[in-house]
Design a protein around this motif. Structure first.
Motif, PDB file in Angstrom:
ATOM      1  N   SER A  58       0.743  -1.213   0.217  1.00  0.00           N
ATOM      2  CA  SER A  58      -0.031   0.002   0.015  1.00  0.00           C
ATOM      3  C   SER A  58       0.916   1.059  -0.096  1.00  0.00           C
ATOM      4  O   SER A  58       0.655   2.117   0.737  1.00  0.00           O
ATOM      5  N   VAL A  59       2.100   1.289  -0.788  1.00  0.00           N
ATOM      6  CA  VAL A  59       2.773   2.349  -0.881  1.00  0.00           C
ATOM      7  C   VAL A  59       2.164   3.697  -1.166  1.00  0.00           C
ATOM      8  O   VAL A  59       2.387   4.730  -0.678  1.00  0.00           O
ATOM      9  N   PHE A  60       1.308   3.736  -1.965  1.00  0.00           N
ATOM     10  CA  PHE A  60       0.387   4.896  -2.604  1.00  0.00           C
ATOM     11  C   PHE A  60      -0.813   5.131  -2.097  1.00  0.00           C
ATOM     12  O   PHE A  60      -1.630   6.131  -2.600  1.00  0.00           O
ATOM     13  N   ASN A  61      -1.106   4.200  -0.829  1.00  0.00           N
ATOM     14  CA  ASN A  61      -2.578   4.264  -0.344  1.00  0.00           C
ATOM     15  C   ASN A  61      -2.778   6.119   0.089  1.00  0.00           C
ATOM     16  O   ASN A  61      -3.991   6.352  -0.384  1.00  0.00           O
ATOM     17  N   PHE A  62      -2.013   6.491   0.719  1.00  0.00           N
ATOM     18  CA  PHE A  62      -2.208   7.989   1.333  1.00  0.00           C
ATOM     19  C   PHE A  62      -2.339   9.158   0.052  1.00  0.00           C
ATOM     20  O   PHE A  62      -3.154   9.725   0.131  1.00  0.00           O
ATOM     21  N   MET A  63      -1.710   8.857  -0.875  1.00  0.00           N
ATOM     22  CA  MET A  63      -1.394   9.592  -2.263  1.00  0.00           C
ATOM     23  C   MET A  63      -2.906   9.546  -2.974  1.00  0.00           C
ATOM     24  O   MET A  63      -3.457  10.518  -3.407  1.00  0.00           O
ATOM     25  N   LEU A  64      -3.335   8.391  -3.268  1.00  0.00           N
ATOM     26  CA  LEU A  64      -4.541   7.978  -3.915  1.00  0.00           C
ATOM     27  C   LEU A  64      -5.741   8.816  -3.002  1.00  0.00           C
ATOM     28  O   LEU A  64      -6.530   9.059  -3.704  1.00  0.00           O
ATOM     29  N   GLN A  65      -5.500   8.592  -1.583  1.00  0.00           N
ATOM     30  CA  GLN A  65      -6.794   9.244  -0.775  1.00  0.00           C
ATOM     31  C   GLN A  65      -6.894  10.794  -1.022  1.00  0.00           C
ATOM     32  O   GLN A  65      -7.930  11.402  -1.069  1.00  0.00           O
ATOM     33  N   ALA A  66      -5.584  11.182  -1.122  1.00  0.00           N
ATOM     34  CA  ALA A  66      -5.388  12.636  -1.262  1.00  0.00           C
ATOM     35  C   ALA A  66      -5.889  13.107  -2.740  1.00  0.00           C
ATOM     36  O   ALA A  66      -6.669  14.196  -2.694  1.00  0.00           O
ATOM     37  N   THR A  83       6.154  14.975 -15.640  1.00  0.00           N
ATOM     38  CA  THR A  83       6.883  14.450 -14.691  1.00  0.00           C
ATOM     39  C   THR A  83       6.333  14.397 -13.383  1.00  0.00           C
ATOM     40  O   THR A  83       5.427  15.262 -12.903  1.00  0.00           O
ATOM     41  N   TYR A  84       6.326  13.296 -12.506  1.00  0.00           N
ATOM     42  CA  TYR A  84       5.122  12.959 -11.518  1.00  0.00           C
ATOM     43  C   TYR A  84       6.368  12.710 -10.122  1.00  0.00           C
ATOM     44  O   TYR A  84       7.184  11.955 -10.296  1.00  0.00           O
ATOM     45  N   PHE A  85       5.814  13.608  -9.146  1.00  0.00           N
ATOM     46  CA  PHE A  85       6.408  13.296  -7.991  1.00  0.00           C
ATOM     47  C   PHE A  85       5.474  12.458  -7.061  1.00  0.00           C
ATOM     48  O   PHE A  85       4.501  12.990  -6.708  1.00  0.00           O
ATOM     49  N   LEU A  86       5.762  11.473  -6.686  1.00  0.00           N
ATOM     50  CA  LEU A  86       4.900  10.351  -6.114  1.00  0.00           C
ATOM     51  C   LEU A  86       4.828  10.447  -4.372  1.00  0.00           C
ATOM     52  O   LEU A  86       6.263   9.844  -4.026  1.00  0.00           O
ATOM     53  N   LEU A  87       4.054  10.210  -3.951  1.00  0.00           N
ATOM     54  CA  LEU A  87       4.200  10.344  -2.100  1.00  0.00           C
ATOM     55  C   LEU A  87       4.291   9.026  -1.885  1.00  0.00           C
ATOM     56  O   LEU A  87       3.011   8.305  -1.685  1.00  0.00           O
ATOM     57  N   HIS A  88       5.191   8.399  -1.353  1.00  0.00           N
ATOM     58  CA  HIS A  88       5.260   7.027  -0.537  1.00  0.00           C
ATOM     59  C   HIS A  88       4.569   7.384   0.831  1.00  0.00           C
ATOM     60  O   HIS A  88       4.506   8.562   1.135  1.00  0.00           O
ATOM     61  N   ARG A  89       3.823   6.389   1.150  1.00  0.00           N
ATOM     62  CA  ARG A  89       3.266   6.602   2.607  1.00  0.00           C
ATOM     63  C   ARG A  89       4.165   7.279   3.776  1.00  0.00           C
ATOM     64  O   ARG A  89       3.306   8.077   4.415  1.00  0.00           O
ATOM     65  N   ASP A  90       5.348   7.015   3.651  1.00  0.00           N
ATOM     66  CA  ASP A  90       6.162   7.842   4.537  1.00  0.00           C
ATOM     67  C   ASP A  90       6.230   9.176   4.577  1.00  0.00           C
ATOM     68  O   ASP A  90       6.234   9.944   5.457  1.00  0.00           O
ATOM     69  N   ALA A  91       5.903   9.889   3.251  1.00  0.00           N
ATOM     70  CA  ALA A  91       5.966  11.257   3.205  1.00  0.00           C
ATOM     71  C   ALA A  91       4.885  11.846   3.629  1.00  0.00           C
ATOM     72  O   ALA A  91       4.605  12.827   4.137  1.00  0.00           O
ATOM     73  N   LYS A 129      -4.661  13.588  11.056  1.00  0.00           N
ATOM     74  CA  LYS A 129      -4.914  12.046  11.156  1.00  0.00           C
ATOM     75  C   LYS A 129      -5.528  11.569   9.664  1.00  0.00           C
ATOM     76  O   LYS A 129      -5.509  10.192   9.522  1.00  0.00           O
ATOM     77  N   SER A 130      -5.802  12.703   8.997  1.00  0.00           N
ATOM     78  CA  SER A 130      -6.300  12.385   7.465  1.00  0.00           C
ATOM     79  C   SER A 130      -6.549  13.430   6.966  1.00  0.00           C
ATOM     80  O   SER A 130      -6.280  14.687   7.437  1.00  0.00           O
ATOM     81  N   TRP A 131      -6.276  13.521   5.240  1.00  0.00           N
ATOM     82  CA  TRP A 131      -6.403  14.317   4.617  1.00  0.00           C
ATOM     83  C   TRP A 131      -7.936  15.512   4.510  1.00  0.00           C
ATOM     84  O   TRP A 131      -7.636  16.545   4.661  1.00  0.00           O
ATOM     85  N   ASP A 132      -8.674  14.835   5.115  1.00  0.00           N
ATOM     86  CA  ASP A 132      -9.960  15.569   5.267  1.00  0.00           C
ATOM     87  C   ASP A 132     -10.004  16.594   6.362  1.00  0.00           C
ATOM     88  O   ASP A 132     -11.015  17.507   6.599  1.00  0.00           O
ATOM     89  N   GLU A 133      -8.797  16.744   7.340  1.00  0.00           N
ATOM     90  CA  GLU A 133      -8.813  17.683   8.213  1.00  0.00           C
ATOM     91  C   GLU A 133      -8.260  18.881   7.551  1.00  0.00           C
ATOM     92  O   GLU A 133      -8.015  19.854   8.286  1.00  0.00           O
TER      93      GLU A 133
END
Length: 232
Positions: A58-66, A83-91, A129-133
């Motif tokens: 689930s490396v890109f789970n948080f980015m897809l949520q965003a 060119t795309y810069f992709l957010l790893h979950r740790d980012a 705790k989530s993007w919707d904040e």
């Protein structure tokens, strides 16, 4: 006459085979170098989704949520020549010693804390705790800064800073009114791509995995915040 081990090794090499202390000398063999193919043969959108398998990968789970929360059309990640810069979950969320670190998005951009009734506690902030904040526009601007026109990867990034311009509209970020980003390649064996590594930069980001060649343009994965700012 005594024969040294060095002489035995020399004779073994000359004769092509030998045994020393019960061990056979290594035979010669042809080495064929192989370079991993960086092509994924899929779009950036498909690449992210293929790396979003809950419980597995689930490396890109948080980015897809965003992306979903900000309302960005998925077609933006299939357009050619970008060119795309992709957010790893740790980012997005990284925890060290049970605390959210300040170099991930939810730890850097704090949100107002609230009491048990949901009321904002004046002057108190915490990690999100989530993007919707966050306001949707904030998340959208964050993602737009992580896309740029033109293909920028190992073939055209050198040791000197190359300035590119993100899809974030000019003037949106008061600290970066031109929506600039700089890229450079470290002149060493690691060949790390560094983002915004210039004199008095507030935030320098090392690319975690660079040069992923998707069908619509290169992608670089980061595991820390990417932002532009100059120290006063």
């Amino acid at each position: 006459m005594k024969i040294s081990k060095m002489m035995i090794l020399f004779l073994c090499s000359a004769l092509g085979s030998c045994t020393l202390a019960g061990l056979d000398a290594q035979e010669s063999w042809d080495f064929t170098p192989h370079v991993a193919d960086a092509h994924t043969f899929k779009s950036t959108w498909q690449f992210m989704n293929d790396r979003n398998k809950p419980g597995q990968d689930s490396v890109f789970n948080f980015m897809l949520q965003a992306i979903a929360y900000a309302g960005i059309d998925s077609s933006e990640y299939t357009k050619q020549g970008r060119t795309y810069f992709l957010l790893h979950r740790d980012a997005v969320l990284r925890i060290d010693k049970k605390k959210v670190t300040i170099d991930c998005y939810w730890g850097k951009y704090l949100v107002p804390d609230r009491d048990s009734t949901g009321k904002i506690i004046p002057g108190k902030f915490r990690a999100a705790k989530s993007w919707d904040e966050y306001p949707k526009q904030f998340v959208k601007n964050t993602l737009l800064y992580l896309m740029a026109d033109g293909e920028h990867t190992f073939g055209n990034i050198g040791p000197e800073n190359d300035t590119i311009y993100a899809l974030l509209p000019p003037g949106v970020d008061s600290l970066n009114p031109k929506s600039m980003m700089t890229l450079r390649l470290t002149n060493d064996r690691a060949s790390t791509i560094k983002i915004n590594d210039f004199l008095n930069s507030v935030t320098v980001t090392n690319v975690r995995t660079a040069g992923i060649l998707n069908t619509n343009g290169p992608a670089h994965v980061v595991d820390r915040v990417v932002s532009y700012g100059v120290k006063p």
